[in-house]
Design a protein around this motif. Structure first.
Motif, PDB file in Angstrom:
ATOM      1  N   LEU A  99      21.613  17.898  23.041  1.00 55.26           N
ATOM      2  CA  LEU A  99      23.014  18.021  22.647  1.00 55.26           C
ATOM      3  C   LEU A  99      23.922  17.070  23.405  1.00 55.26           C
ATOM      4  O   LEU A  99      25.117  16.978  23.110  1.00 55.26           O
ATOM      5  CB  LEU A  99      23.484  19.463  22.880  1.00 55.26           C
ATOM      6  N   LEU A 100      23.373  16.349  24.395  1.00 52.89           N
ATOM      7  CA  LEU A 100      24.189  15.441  25.186  1.00 52.89           C
ATOM      8  C   LEU A 100      24.559  14.204  24.380  1.00 52.89           C
ATOM      9  O   LEU A 100      23.748  13.665  23.625  1.00 52.89           O
ATOM     10  CB  LEU A 100      23.434  15.020  26.449  1.00 52.89           C
ATOM     11  N   ALA A 101      25.782  13.722  24.588  1.00 51.25           N
ATOM     12  CA  ALA A 101      26.228  12.512  23.901  1.00 51.25           C
ATOM     13  C   ALA A 101      25.589  11.274  24.505  1.00 51.25           C
ATOM     14  O   ALA A 101      25.396  10.267  23.825  1.00 51.25           O
ATOM     15  CB  ALA A 101      27.750  12.415  23.972  1.00 51.25           C
ATOM     16  N   VAL A 102      25.272  11.336  25.824  1.00 51.66           N
ATOM     17  CA  VAL A 102      24.630  10.214  26.513  1.00 51.66           C
ATOM     18  C   VAL A 102      23.464  10.757  27.329  1.00 51.66           C
ATOM     19  O   VAL A 102      23.440  11.948  27.666  1.00 51.66           O
ATOM     20  CB  VAL A 102      25.625   9.488  27.441  1.00 51.66           C
ATOM     21  N   PRO A 103      22.463   9.930  27.638  1.00 54.18           N
ATOM     22  CA  PRO A 103      21.331  10.390  28.440  1.00 54.18           C
ATOM     23  C   PRO A 103      21.796  10.846  29.825  1.00 54.18           C
ATOM     24  O   PRO A 103      22.788  10.333  30.361  1.00 54.18           O
ATOM     25  CB  PRO A 103      20.440   9.142  28.543  1.00 54.18           C
ATOM     26  N   PRO A 104      21.115  11.837  30.425  1.00 50.28           N
ATOM     27  CA  PRO A 104      21.480  12.275  31.771  1.00 50.28           C
ATOM     28  C   PRO A 104      21.273  11.151  32.782  1.00 50.28           C
ATOM     29  O   PRO A 104      20.396  10.302  32.619  1.00 50.28           O
ATOM     30  CB  PRO A 104      20.522  13.450  32.037  1.00 50.28           C
ATOM     31  N   VAL A 105      22.096  11.133  33.834  1.00 48.50           N
ATOM     32  CA  VAL A 105      22.038  10.086  34.847  1.00 48.50           C
ATOM     33  C   VAL A 105      21.366  10.631  36.104  1.00 48.50           C
ATOM     34  O   VAL A 105      21.674  11.743  36.557  1.00 48.50           O
ATOM     35  CB  VAL A 105      23.459   9.585  35.194  1.00 48.50           C
ATOM     36  N   CYS A 106      20.461   9.856  36.653  1.00 55.35           N
ATOM     37  CA  CYS A 106      19.764  10.251  37.880  1.00 55.35           C
ATOM     38  C   CYS A 106      20.647   9.904  39.075  1.00 55.35           C
ATOM     39  O   CYS A 106      20.482   8.861  39.702  1.00 55.35           O
ATOM     40  CB  CYS A 106      18.423   9.537  37.969  1.00 55.35           C
ATOM     41  N   ASP A 107      21.603  10.760  39.381  1.00 55.91           N
ATOM     42  CA  ASP A 107      22.591  10.501  40.422  1.00 55.91           C
ATOM     43  C   ASP A 107      22.402  11.502  41.557  1.00 55.91           C
ATOM     44  O   ASP A 107      22.722  12.680  41.426  1.00 55.91           O
ATOM     45  CB  ASP A 107      23.994  10.620  39.829  1.00 55.91           C
ATOM     46  N   LEU A 108      21.859  11.035  42.698  1.00 56.88           N
ATOM     47  CA  LEU A 108      21.609  11.911  43.838  1.00 56.88           C
ATOM     48  C   LEU A 108      22.857  12.129  44.688  1.00 56.88           C
ATOM     49  O   LEU A 108      22.841  12.982  45.577  1.00 56.88           O
ATOM     50  CB  LEU A 108      20.493  11.335  44.710  1.00 56.88           C
ATOM     51  N   SER A 109      23.927  11.384  44.436  1.00 58.17           N
ATOM     52  CA  SER A 109      25.105  11.470  45.294  1.00 58.17           C
ATOM     53  C   SER A 109      25.802  12.823  45.192  1.00 58.17           C
ATOM     54  O   SER A 109      26.563  13.207  46.080  1.00 58.17           O
ATOM     55  CB  SER A 109      26.098  10.358  44.947  1.00 58.17           C
ATOM     56  N   ARG A 110      25.567  13.552  44.110  1.00 61.86           N
ATOM     57  CA  ARG A 110      26.221  14.844  43.924  1.00 61.86           C
ATOM     58  C   ARG A 110      25.370  16.018  44.396  1.00 61.86           C
ATOM     59  O   ARG A 110      25.796  17.168  44.307  1.00 61.86           O
ATOM     60  CB  ARG A 110      26.575  15.034  42.451  1.00 61.86           C
ATOM     61  N   MET A 111      24.173  15.736  44.877  1.00 60.62           N
ATOM     62  CA  MET A 111      23.277  16.803  45.303  1.00 60.62           C
ATOM     63  C   MET A 111      23.698  17.361  46.653  1.00 60.62           C
ATOM     64  O   MET A 111      24.243  16.652  47.500  1.00 60.62           O
ATOM     65  CB  MET A 111      21.838  16.286  45.392  1.00 60.62           C
ATOM     66  N   SER A 112      23.450  18.641  46.877  1.00 64.07           N
ATOM     67  CA  SER A 112      23.729  19.282  48.157  1.00 64.07           C
ATOM     68  C   SER A 112      22.567  20.198  48.515  1.00 64.07           C
ATOM     69  O   SER A 112      21.733  20.534  47.671  1.00 64.07           O
ATOM     70  CB  SER A 112      25.032  20.076  48.091  1.00 64.07           C
TER      71      SER A 112
END
Length: 254
Positions: free
Chosen positions: A53-66
């Motif tokens: 259902l996503l308009a764009v592919p998910p981004v592998c972004d580790l900067s938001r991980m905690s």
């Protein structure tokens, strides 16, 4: 910018310098694992459906991980560090016993782990993080083979973990041609008991502690710190009564 290494550790070693990978039997995993695997696959299926259902592919972004909530008692990452890698570790914790003192607690003598690259999986679907190790514990890991995949998630190998001596944990993330991340010898900085509801192991043993480790001299790739979280099983019995001189307890971690 330095890098923060965020790992799940796994297999264990009874010797320091030349680790050998144990053969893990799947026999102990049946039938107590059906609920765990069902939860994993149901969650995975829902994530696949959501991704359509996503308009764009998910981004592998580790900067938001905690760090997960259970790590609140561990020191925070040092200022200026960024998250570089997330791995699922699958293997064993190693222990020894003295036959002359069966009433004493087993002594930990290190760990040996195969590490599987989970960075993008966890970054795009954080809800999967706690279930990856739980599901992986119920599948065997072959001896060291860079081409193997972690069942049931199909994650590829990104490294190995073992102990160089009694106090130096070593993570080699240069073993897979596709993932040249670095190496880091390190020592324990702090520990906290696994949460009370942490998944138990194949023999219903408690989960081993969560850890923060700091680099010792010789680290490469800018790696500075390691966290072991989301542990599954791995703890020894309370005493050495009835145990062999040396034994392993299977576990998984992130």
């Amino acid at each position: 910018m330095h890098a923060l290494l965020f790992l799940v550790s796994a297999l264990s070693a009874s010797v320091w310098a030349a680790p050998t990978f144990p053969n893990l039997s799947p026999d102990a995993s049946i039938p107590d694992n059906i609920r765990t695997l069902s939860e994993y696959f149901n969650l995975l299926a829902s994530k696949v459906q959501d991704s359509r259902l996503l308009a764009v592919p998910p981004v592998c972004d580790l900067s938001r991980m905690s760090l997960p909530a259970g790590a609140s008692d561990l020191p925070a990452p040092s200022p200026g560090l960024t998250l570089k890698h997330i791995a699922i570790g699958r293997g064993t914790q190693n222990y020894t016993c003295d036959p002359a003192t069966p009433g004493e607690a087993p002594k930990a003598v290190g760990a040996l782990a195969t590490l599987f690259n989970a960075s993008c999986v966890v970054a795009t679907s954080p809800e999967l993080a706690s279930t990856l190790g739980r599901a992986a514990l119920h599948f065997p890991v072959a001896q060291s083979e860079p081409s193997q995949r972690l069942a049931p998630s199909n994650l590829g190998v990104s490294g190995v973990h073992y102990f160089r001596d009694a106090t130096t944990a070593f993570f080699n993330l240069d073993v897979a041609p596709a993932w040249q991340i670095g190496e880091i010898p390190c020592a324990k900085n702090a520990s906290t008991p696994a949460p009370a509801d942490a998944p138990r192991g194949l023999q219903r043993e408690a989960a081993v502690a969560w850890l923060k480790l700091n680099a010792r001299p010789g680290a490469t790739g800018g790696l500075q710190e390691v966290y072991r979280v989301e542990t599954v099983g791995g703890s020894p019995p309370a005493t050495c009564a009835g145990m062999k001189d040396s034994f392993e307890v299977q576990y998984a971690t992130q």
